[in-house]
Design a protein around this motif. Structure first.
Motif, PDB file in Angstrom:
ATOM      1  N   ASN A  14     -20.138  22.042  32.370  1.00  0.00           N
ATOM      2  CA  ASN A  14     -19.559  23.275  31.855  1.00  0.00           C
ATOM      3  C   ASN A  14     -20.186  23.535  30.493  1.00  0.00           C
ATOM      4  O   ASN A  14     -20.064  22.723  29.576  1.00  0.00           O
ATOM      5  CB  ASN A  14     -18.039  23.107  31.736  1.00  0.00           C
ATOM      6  CG  ASN A  14     -17.332  24.337  31.233  1.00  0.00           C
ATOM      7  OD1 ASN A  14     -17.890  25.151  30.513  1.00  0.00           O
ATOM      8  ND2 ASN A  14     -16.073  24.468  31.598  1.00  0.00           N
ATOM      9  N   LEU A  15     -20.884  24.667  30.328  1.00  0.00           N
ATOM     10  CA  LEU A  15     -21.564  24.962  29.077  1.00  0.00           C
ATOM     11  C   LEU A  15     -20.599  25.364  27.963  1.00  0.00           C
ATOM     12  O   LEU A  15     -20.988  25.409  26.800  1.00  0.00           O
ATOM     13  CB  LEU A  15     -22.605  26.067  29.294  1.00  0.00           C
ATOM     14  CG  LEU A  15     -23.772  25.683  30.207  1.00  0.00           C
ATOM     15  CD1 LEU A  15     -24.690  26.874  30.421  1.00  0.00           C
ATOM     16  CD2 LEU A  15     -24.536  24.505  29.640  1.00  0.00           C
ATOM     17  N   CYS A  16     -19.340  25.635  28.302  1.00  0.00           N
ATOM     18  CA  CYS A  16     -18.351  26.016  27.289  1.00  0.00           C
ATOM     19  C   CYS A  16     -17.725  24.801  26.612  1.00  0.00           C
ATOM     20  O   CYS A  16     -17.443  24.835  25.423  1.00  0.00           O
ATOM     21  CB  CYS A  16     -17.239  26.849  27.924  1.00  0.00           C
ATOM     22  SG  CYS A  16     -17.828  28.347  28.718  1.00  0.00           S
ATOM     23  N   ASN A  17     -17.476  23.740  27.381  1.00  0.00           N
ATOM     24  CA  ASN A  17     -16.766  22.593  26.806  1.00  0.00           C
ATOM     25  C   ASN A  17     -17.521  21.263  26.948  1.00  0.00           C
ATOM     26  O   ASN A  17     -17.055  20.240  26.469  1.00  0.00           O
ATOM     27  CB  ASN A  17     -15.366  22.462  27.411  1.00  0.00           C
ATOM     28  CG  ASN A  17     -15.383  22.213  28.909  1.00  0.00           C
ATOM     29  OD1 ASN A  17     -16.375  21.765  29.470  1.00  0.00           O
ATOM     30  ND2 ASN A  17     -14.278  22.517  29.556  1.00  0.00           N
ATOM     31  N   GLY A  18     -18.661  21.262  27.622  1.00  0.00           N
ATOM     32  CA  GLY A  18     -19.461  20.050  27.759  1.00  0.00           C
ATOM     33  C   GLY A  18     -18.983  19.064  28.812  1.00  0.00           C
ATOM     34  O   GLY A  18     -19.615  18.040  29.031  1.00  0.00           O
ATOM     35  N   LYS A  19     -17.876  19.382  29.492  1.00  0.00           N
ATOM     36  CA  LYS A  19     -17.382  18.465  30.524  1.00  0.00           C
ATOM     37  C   LYS A  19     -18.332  18.483  31.713  1.00  0.00           C
ATOM     38  O   LYS A  19     -18.924  19.507  32.036  1.00  0.00           O
ATOM     39  CB  LYS A  19     -15.978  18.854  30.966  1.00  0.00           C
ATOM     40  CG  LYS A  19     -14.942  18.614  29.892  1.00  0.00           C
ATOM     41  CD  LYS A  19     -13.564  18.928  30.407  1.00  0.00           C
ATOM     42  CE  LYS A  19     -12.517  18.675  29.336  1.00  0.00           C
ATOM     43  NZ  LYS A  19     -11.167  18.984  29.810  1.00  0.00           N
ATOM     44  N   ARG A  20     -18.433  17.320  32.384  1.00  0.00           N
ATOM     45  CA  ARG A  20     -19.428  17.143  33.452  1.00  0.00           C
ATOM     46  C   ARG A  20     -18.785  16.468  34.657  1.00  0.00           C
ATOM     47  O   ARG A  20     -17.931  15.604  34.512  1.00  0.00           O
ATOM     48  CB  ARG A  20     -20.531  16.269  32.879  1.00  0.00           C
ATOM     49  CG  ARG A  20     -21.673  16.024  33.760  1.00  0.00           C
ATOM     50  CD  ARG A  20     -22.695  15.214  32.995  1.00  0.00           C
ATOM     51  NE  ARG A  20     -23.865  15.076  33.825  1.00  0.00           N
ATOM     52  CZ  ARG A  20     -24.867  14.294  33.565  1.00  0.00           C
ATOM     53  NH1 ARG A  20     -24.875  13.562  32.479  1.00  0.00           N
ATOM     54  NH2 ARG A  20     -25.884  14.224  34.374  1.00  0.00           N
ATOM     55  N   VAL A  21     -19.248  16.860  35.853  1.00  0.00           N
ATOM     56  CA  VAL A  21     -18.779  16.238  37.081  1.00  0.00           C
ATOM     57  C   VAL A  21     -19.991  16.021  37.990  1.00  0.00           C
ATOM     58  O   VAL A  21     -20.908  16.842  38.024  1.00  0.00           O
ATOM     59  CB  VAL A  21     -17.685  17.092  37.777  1.00  0.00           C
ATOM     60  CG1 VAL A  21     -18.231  18.424  38.248  1.00  0.00           C
ATOM     61  CG2 VAL A  21     -17.049  16.347  38.935  1.00  0.00           C
ATOM     62  N   VAL A  22     -20.010  14.884  38.678  1.00  0.00           N
ATOM     63  CA  VAL A  22     -21.089  14.587  39.619  1.00  0.00           C
ATOM     64  C   VAL A  22     -20.551  14.804  41.029  1.00  0.00           C
ATOM     65  O   VAL A  22     -19.497  14.279  41.392  1.00  0.00           O
ATOM     66  CB  VAL A  22     -21.605  13.146  39.458  1.00  0.00           C
ATOM     67  CG1 VAL A  22     -22.651  12.815  40.521  1.00  0.00           C
ATOM     68  CG2 VAL A  22     -22.178  12.941  38.066  1.00  0.00           C
ATOM     69  N   THR A  23     -21.269  15.602  41.809  1.00  0.00           N
ATOM     70  CA  THR A  23     -20.861  15.903  43.180  1.00  0.00           C
ATOM     71  C   THR A  23     -22.087  15.850  44.082  1.00  0.00           C
ATOM     72  O   THR A  23     -23.209  15.687  43.618  1.00  0.00           O
ATOM     73  CB  THR A  23     -20.222  17.306  43.292  1.00  0.00           C
ATOM     74  OG1 THR A  23     -21.170  18.283  42.856  1.00  0.00           O
ATOM     75  CG2 THR A  23     -18.957  17.422  42.460  1.00  0.00           C
ATOM     76  N   SER A  24     -21.864  16.019  45.382  1.00  0.00           N
ATOM     77  CA  SER A  24     -22.976  16.128  46.320  1.00  0.00           C
ATOM     78  C   SER A  24     -22.824  17.419  47.106  1.00  0.00           C
ATOM     79  O   SER A  24     -21.725  17.943  47.260  1.00  0.00           O
ATOM     80  CB  SER A  24     -23.029  14.927  47.259  1.00  0.00           C
ATOM     81  OG  SER A  24     -21.858  14.842  48.015  1.00  0.00           O
ATOM     82  N   ILE A  25     -23.924  17.926  47.593  1.00  0.00           N
ATOM     83  CA  ILE A  25     -23.919  19.176  48.349  1.00  0.00           C
ATOM     84  C   ILE A  25     -23.346  18.925  49.735  1.00  0.00           C
ATOM     85  O   ILE A  25     -23.822  18.060  50.467  1.00  0.00           O
ATOM     86  CB  ILE A  25     -25.345  19.755  48.447  1.00  0.00           C
ATOM     87  CG1 ILE A  25     -25.830  20.131  47.048  1.00  0.00           C
ATOM     88  CG2 ILE A  25     -25.383  20.951  49.394  1.00  0.00           C
ATOM     89  CD1 ILE A  25     -27.264  20.586  46.992  1.00  0.00           C
ATOM     90  N   ALA A  26     -22.298  19.699  50.076  1.00  0.00           N
ATOM     91  CA  ALA A  26     -21.661  19.552  51.383  1.00  0.00           C
ATOM     92  C   ALA A  26     -22.246  20.529  52.393  1.00  0.00           C
ATOM     93  O   ALA A  26     -22.341  20.224  53.573  1.00  0.00           O
ATOM     94  CB  ALA A  26     -20.156  19.769  51.264  1.00  0.00           C
ATOM     95  N   ASP A  27     -22.614  21.713  51.939  1.00  0.00           N
ATOM     96  CA  ASP A  27     -23.264  22.684  52.818  1.00  0.00           C
ATOM     97  C   ASP A  27     -24.071  23.642  51.965  1.00  0.00           C
ATOM     98  O   ASP A  27     -23.901  23.712  50.765  1.00  0.00           O
ATOM     99  CB  ASP A  27     -22.260  23.434  53.697  1.00  0.00           C
ATOM    100  CG  ASP A  27     -21.364  24.372  52.925  1.00  0.00           C
ATOM    101  OD1 ASP A  27     -21.892  25.286  52.258  1.00  0.00           O
ATOM    102  OD2 ASP A  27     -20.136  24.207  52.981  1.00  0.00           O
ATOM    103  N   CYS A  28     -24.957  24.332  52.603  1.00  0.00           N
ATOM    104  CA  CYS A  28     -25.814  25.298  51.909  1.00  0.00           C
ATOM    105  C   CYS A  28     -25.379  26.695  52.309  1.00  0.00           C
ATOM    106  O   CYS A  28     -26.044  27.367  53.073  1.00  0.00           O
ATOM    107  CB  CYS A  28     -27.280  25.051  52.257  1.00  0.00           C
ATOM    108  SG  CYS A  28     -27.843  23.423  51.742  1.00  0.00           S
ATOM    109  N   GLY A  29     -24.242  27.108  51.770  1.00  0.00           N
ATOM    110  CA  GLY A  29     -23.604  28.385  52.115  1.00  0.00           C
ATOM    111  C   GLY A  29     -24.465  29.593  51.815  1.00  0.00           C
ATOM    112  O   GLY A  29     -25.689  29.537  51.900  1.00  0.00           O
ATOM    113  N   PRO A  30     -23.828  30.692  51.405  1.00  0.00           N
ATOM    114  CA  PRO A  30     -24.548  31.949  51.214  1.00  0.00           C
ATOM    115  C   PRO A  30     -25.621  31.842  50.139  1.00  0.00           C
ATOM    116  O   PRO A  30     -25.500  31.048  49.211  1.00  0.00           O
ATOM    117  CB  PRO A  30     -23.453  32.931  50.799  1.00  0.00           C
ATOM    118  CG  PRO A  30     -22.343  32.095  50.309  1.00  0.00           C
ATOM    119  CD  PRO A  30     -22.426  30.795  51.053  1.00  0.00           C
TER     120      PRO A  30
END
Length: 77
Positions: A14-30
């Protein structure tokens, strides 16, 4: 961000507060070109176009669910 396949892990910050989360891509939607013109800002930081949708759990780790769209950076390295 170049197109990645399912299972690819990345960090979203998040560029506003610097918080970060690591995730993986579940699908390649629109495709993101469908969202042209959307703009989100906080302070002096702005981003346009939607590039990623996070699950509610992942989004709440970096921002308020009431926030809607937020400017983020995606670290794929």
């Amino acid at each position: 961000m170049s197109r990645r396949t399912c299972g690819f892990r990345h960090a979203t910050t998040n560029l506003c507060n610097g918080k970060r989360v690591v995730t993986s891509i579940a699908d390649c939607g629109p495709q993101t070109d469908l969202f042209c013109g959307e703009r989100t800002c906080c302070g002096g930081t702005c981003a346009s176009n939607r590039v990623i949708d996070l699950t509610p759990a992942a989004f709440s780790a970096i921002g308020s669910l009431n926030g809607g769209l937020i400017p983020v950076s995606i670290d794929v390295g």
